[in-house]
Scaffold this motif. Sequence first.
Motif: not given
Length: 493
Positions: A246-255, A305-313, A323-327
């Motif tokens: 979750a932390d890795e996915i959450a960091a992708i757009p900004t990182t 995130a509610p749509q992206a997670v089940p679709l992609l992961l 977790l992704i939403q908060i991080l």
Amino acid sequence: MTHPQRTGLAVSALLVIGMRWSDRLIGLVSTLVLARLLVPEDFGIVAMASIMVGLIDVLLDLGVHVALIHAKDPSREDYDTAWTLRILQAGISASLIVLLTPLAVTYFGDSRVGPVLYVMALSVLIASSENIGIVDFQKHMAFGQDFRFFFYRRLAGFVVTLAAAWWLRSYWAMVIGALTGRVVGVLLSYHMHAFRPRLGLSKIRQLWSFSQWVLVRNIGTYVATRVDKFVVGGQGAAGMGSYTLADEIAAIPTTELLSPLGRVLFPAFVEQRDRGDNLLRSFSLALGVQTLVAVPAGVGLAMVAPQAVPLLLGDAWTMTIPLIQILALVNVVGAITHSSIYLLLAQGRVKALAAIAWLEPAMFLALALAFAQGADLSGIALIRLGAVSAGAMLFFGLVLRWTPDLRLSALIGQIWRPLAAAGGMAAALHWLPQPALPLMAVLALKIIVGAATYAVLMLALWRSARMPDGAERYCLQKIRILWADLAKRYSRQ
């Protein structure tokens, strides 16, 4: 900053962002495929070992590449000393990893961590022999070569990781892939750069005077970004795997927007550090641009995130949605402070950065002692968000204090419009009706609505502020230039 300087910085930034995205696309595809082939426990085992290795490595990391970039005219002896120090550091790090592996196994309560740590110790030793000469790629802003090096290294690890995951269906695929990437990196570094380092410590005093504070800062930064995972590590491999991914996915757009900008900003700021007004104008523009693009990216991810997670992961990872939403919001706060780090680093204020780096972990520990007992994964993520937010406010206060010519109004002027527009975008997506459409269609709809809302609000806020010079004007000018260039090429065809 003169127009040619701005243009050169913009071209470099766009080039590096494009190259970074190409590189990151490999990493993203790898993560998505591995999430389908492996289970949270597999990610957790590797994450546990990585925390241990990273902590030991950062405790000894002198940041010699930063010292070489900061130096105006480093000699061969400087490069040789930096390379030798890195090898010595790796040798000590690998030894400590091996010695402390039994303690790590006991703490995490999982014997599978042990063998992984031994392989990672070998990986640390191999990586240390990488040709120090490739620092020149970043120092002299030769970003084409810089990209090729990192891209080929990542590609090798990617291919091996996916092949091993398909064959083994085990966490060992990630370990083997990472080791392959390190080996390929060493071979590529000597193939791509003619410099041949030699053992020597003749410049150790000069490097140490700068690097000692880089070391203190690196430790603080590492602790700040990993202290929550040490807390999560006590909740088992599955919880650790979910939180880490979750932390890795959450960091992708900004990182993926900020990391390439950092590779451009640091050498650019170093070049301008003796031109006071130019440096501050460059910083102000960089702050505005990175806030303009990184803030909506992070907020947007939180909203889809509610749509992206089940679709992609896949459905096995739905527990990572909150977790992704908060991080993702944690990374939004980090995006706002990002260029300030390079401003202080370019001015040689490494002592100040060393002090600042410890603000966030101190905040986290204070909040964790008060609220973490009995907290679930989302609770720990919320504690980190609170710590990052409080640390950011203190950070900006110290930046203003240590940069006398910088004004609070200049900082606020660059960030308030993107923050307000991103808030409006989040509200629009929150109240957007959920049609009975396939998941892919809902995700696409939310992305389109979010992007359009943000763009309209940004332009409206900018016009209401009488269109001041800054990130909006700068980006619009670049878009016009790009559009005119494309139109000219199309007309010739």
